[in-house]
Design an enzyme around this catalytic site. Structure first.
Site, mmCIF file in Angstrom:
data_model
loop_
_atom_site.group_PDB
_atom_site.id
_atom_site.type_symbol
_atom_site.label_atom_id
_atom_site.label_comp_id
_atom_site.label_asym_id
_atom_site.label_seq_id
_atom_site.Cartn_x
_atom_site.Cartn_y
_atom_site.Cartn_z
ATOM 1 N N GLU A 304 0.830 -1.275 -0.032
ATOM 2 C CA GLU A 304 -0.054 -0.101 -0.053
ATOM 3 C C GLU A 304 0.670 1.176 0.115
ATOM 4 O O GLU A 304 0.757 2.131 0.955
ATOM 5 C CB GLU A 304 -0.948 0.045 1.314
ATOM 6 C CG GLU A 304 -1.834 -1.144 1.158
ATOM 7 C CD GLU A 304 -2.542 -1.099 2.580
ATOM 8 O OE1 GLU A 304 -3.945 -1.187 2.509
ATOM 9 O OE2 GLU A 304 -2.164 -0.872 3.715
HETATM 10 C C1 TNX Z 1 -4.335 -3.730 4.975
HETATM 11 S S1 TNX Z 1 -2.710 -6.183 4.865
HETATM 12 C C2 TNX Z 1 -3.207 -3.379 5.415
HETATM 13 C C3 TNX Z 1 -2.822 -2.896 6.779
HETATM 14 C C4 TNX Z 1 -4.257 -2.808 7.528
HETATM 15 C C5 TNX Z 1 -5.179 -3.842 7.260
HETATM 16 C C6 TNX Z 1 -6.503 -3.884 7.904
HETATM 17 C C7 TNX Z 1 -1.558 -4.923 4.438
HETATM 18 C C8 TNX Z 1 -0.491 -5.720 3.624
HETATM 19 N N1 TNX Z 1 -2.081 -3.827 4.693
HETATM 20 O O1 TNX Z 1 -1.891 -1.883 6.658
HETATM 21 O O2 TNX Z 1 -3.760 -2.713 8.945
HETATM 22 O O3 TNX Z 1 -5.457 -3.898 5.914
HETATM 23 O O4 TNX Z 1 -7.080 -4.744 7.719
#
Ligand code: TNX
Length: 497
Positions: A304
Site C-alpha cells: 500500500e
Molecule cells: C491492509 S494487509 C493493510 C494493513 C491494514 C489492514 C487492515 C496489508 C498488507 N496492509 O495496513 O492494517 O489492511 O485490515
C-alpha cells in the site's frame, strides 16, 4: 479426551491407556528443549542423555521416550516436521526426523492428555491416563503462522508470550511481527535510537504505545524457539513509514520531520531512493534486525504505497531485497512486491482479496517465488465476526464479516487462479490492530479463528471437513478459558463448557 486440532493425517485408537503419573521423559540431547516442554506442562521428570534414551526397559519408571529417526510419519512423507506417536499401556514412544518434528508430536501427546496450553490442565497426578493411540502425521505446509501488528497498538512481552503459547499448542510455527508502521516503531534499533525514543511512544487512537528493547526481543525469540516457533520480523517500507520520517527528518524531501500520526488511514507515507539518506537508513535498520534474528527470513513489507510511481516502487523493492540478502537473510514481502523482478526463493504474501488481477503473483511464482496465503476474507482476524461486532475492521464497509467457518472452509491451493499448487508455501493468519486495544479483545479476535487457520495449514484438504472440525473444536474453549484467554463463543460451534 479433547479432540485433536489440527487433525493429524492418521489416528488409530488401540486398546488401553497410559497413566502419566510417575512417568519420566527420556530424550536425546538435541531434543532436550522438547522434553523440557513436555515435562513442565505435565509435571513429569526428565531423564536426559543418549544413554537414557537407549535403555528402554527393566524396572525403570514408565517412559515417554523421544527418538530421532528417519522412519517417522505417514508413508512417503518427507517433511522434516513429520512424526509418529505411539501411546501404549506400557509407555509412549515418539519418533521424528528432527527435534522440531518431536515438538509437534509432543503437542499431539499434550492434546491427548488435555493440557496443550500452559495453565489449562491439571498436574500429572490428576491427569487422566492418555488413551492408547497411534498417530502418523506430517503437515501439508511448512509455513504456518500468524502476523501480529504491534505497531498500531503495542503489545508487550507477556502478551506476546501468550500468543506464542497459543501458536505452539496448535502447531503454528511462525510468529510474524509487524514491528513498524505510520503510528509507531516498536523495536529498539541501536543504529537509530530516535526511532523508538520518539516513535515508540503513542499508538492508534491515542494510547501510550511502547516498544521492545533489543533484549526483550531476543528473549521473545528464545522463548518462541523453545516452543518450535520462529519469529519473522517485519520492517514495512517504502510506505507505512511515518514513524521513521517523524523520528528522522532527513528521510523526508525537505528534511523536516513529519507529524506523529495515530489515526487508522493507510498509504500516505513513503521514503524514496532519490534521497541520499534513504539507502544508509535501510542498511542500518536491516543490519540491526538481522543481528537479532536467528531465523532465515526477514519481512520487508512493501504494501500500500499510494503516493509512488510503479517504476520507483519496483526499484525500491529491488534495493531492499539486495540489502536484506547482503545480511544473509531471505526476503518475505506483501503481494505488491511481486511487481518487482524477484529472485527465486523470495516469499510473497497474498492478502488483498479485493484485487482482481493477481497475474503478477503468478508470474513471480513462475520465476521461483513461494506464496504465503493470507486472504483477508478468510484469515484477517481483525475483521468483524458479525456485522455489528465491535471492535474490528470491515475496510470501510467493503468486507463481509468473517466467522470461524469462513476461516475454515477454503483451500489455499485453489485461492489464486492459475497459481500452481506447488507454489503455495503455506498459510498465515493476520491480525491488524488499528481497532484492537486490549489483550482481551486481541484474543477474542484470534480465538477460535486462528485455530481454524491452523487446520487449513496443517491438514491435507481431502481430510478436512467443517462438521468434523466444529465437533473437535467444541471442547477447546474450556481450555482457553482455563488459561485465562478470552475467546468468541461463535454460535457456529456447540461449545462444551
Ligand atoms: C491492509 S494487509 C493493510 C494493513 C491494514 C489492514 C487492515 C496489508 C498488507 N496492509 O495496513 O492494517 O489492511 O485490515
Amino acid at each position: 479426551m479433547p479432540s485433536l486440532v489440527p487433525l493429524p493425517v492418521s489416528v488409530t485408537e488401540t486398546a488401553g491407556s497410559f497413566p502419566l503419573a510417575g512417568a519420566v521423559v527420556v530424550a536425546p540431547d538435541d531434543a532436550a528443549w522438547v522434553a523440557a516442554h513436555i515435562a513442565t506442562t505435565l509435571g513429569l521428570e526428565v531423564v536426559a542423555g543418549p544413554d537414557a534414551a537407549a535403555s528402554g526397559s527393566g524396572s525403570t519408571p514408565p517412559q515417554v521416550r523421544l527418538v530421532l529417526g528417519e522412519a517417522a510419519g505417514p508413508q512417503g512423507a518427507t517433511s522434516p516436521e513429520r512424526y509418529t506417536l505411539e501411546v501404549s499401556p506400557k509407555g509412549v514412544v515418539l519418533t521424528a526426523a528432527t527435534p522440531q518434528g518431536l515438538f509437534l508430536g509432543a503437542i499431539t501427546l499434550l492434546q491427548l492428555a488435555g493440557v496443550a496450553l500452559p495453565g489449562a490442565g491439571r498436574p500429572a497426578e490428576h491427569a487422566p491416563a492418555v488413551p492408547a493411540t497411534r498417530v502418523d502425521d506430517a503437515p501439508r505446509y511448512g509455513w504456518r503462522g500468524l502476523s501480529l501488528d504491534i505497531a498500531r497498538h503495542f503489545y508487550g512481552p507477556p502478551v506476546l508470550r501468550r500468543v506464542v503459547d497459543v501458536l505452539a499448542s496448535y502447531k503454528l510455527t511462525v510468529l510474524h511481527l509487524h514491528l513498524t508502521d505510520d503510528q509507531g516503531w516498536r523495536l529498539e534499533m541501536p543504529s537509530r535510537p530516535l526511532l523508538t525514543e520518539i516513535s515508540g511512544v503513542g499508538e492508534c487512537g491515542g494510547g501510550p504505545g511502547g516498544y521492545l528493547t533489543q533484549t526483550e526481543f531476543t528473549d521473545l525469540v528464545d522463548y518462541a524457539a523453545r516452543r518450535g516457533v520462529r519469529v519473522v520480523p517485519e520492517i514495512d517500507m517504502p510506505g507505512h513509514i511515518n514513524a521513521a520520517t517523524h523520528a528522522y527528518g532527513e528521510l523526508t524531501p525537505d528534511g523536516v520531520p513529519t507529524d506523529a500520526y495515530h489515526g487508522p488511514e493507510v498509504g500516505f507515507s513513503k521514503i524514496t531512493l532519490d534521497n541520499p539518506a534513504t539507502e544508509p537508513f535501510l542498511r542500518d535498520v536491516f543490519a540491526d534486525l538481522a543481528r537479532v534474528t536467528p531465523g532465515e527470513r526477514v519481512h520487508i513489507g512493501g504494501d500500500e504505497v499510494f503516493t509512488m510511481g510503479a517504476e520507483e516502487y519496483v526499484r525500491f523493492v529491488e534495493v531492499a531485497h539486495e540489502v536484506v540478502t547482503a545480511q544473509g537473510k531471505k526476503v518475505v514481502g506483501w503481494q505488491e512486491i511481486a511487481q518487482a523482478d524477484l529472485p527465486a526463493g523470495t516469499l510473497v504474501q497474498y492478502w488483498d482479496t479485493h484485487k482482481a488481477d493477481l497475474s503478477h503473483i503468478v508470474r513471480a511464482a513462475e520465476r521461483g517465488a513461494g506464496v504465503i496465503m493470507s486472504p483477508a476474507n478468510r484469515v484477517y482476524l481483525d475483521m468483524r465476526y458479525t456485522p455489528d461486532w465491535v471492535p474490528g475492521n470491515d475496510w470501510g464497509g467493503s468486507m463481509k464479516p468473517v466467522d470461524v467457518r469462513d476461516s475454515y472452509d477454503w483451500d489455499p491451493a485453489g485461492t489464486i487462479h492459475d497459481l500452481p499448487a506447488e507454489a503455495v508455501a503455506g498459510v498465515e493468519a493476520a491480525v491488524w490492530t488499528e481497532f484492537i486495544w486490549t489483550e482481551h479483545d486481541l484474543f477474542t479476535m484470534l480465538l477460535p479463528r486462528l485455530v481454524a487457520a491452523s487446520e487449513v495449514a496443517w491438514t491435507p484438504q481431502h481430510l478436512r471437513a467443517w462438521e468434523s472440525f466444529r465437533g473437535r473444536l467444541a471442547g477447546h474453549r474450556a481450555g482457553w478459558t482455563a488459561s485465562g484467554l478470552a475467546s468468541y463463543a461463535s454460535p457456529q460451534v456447540d461449545w462444551d463448557e
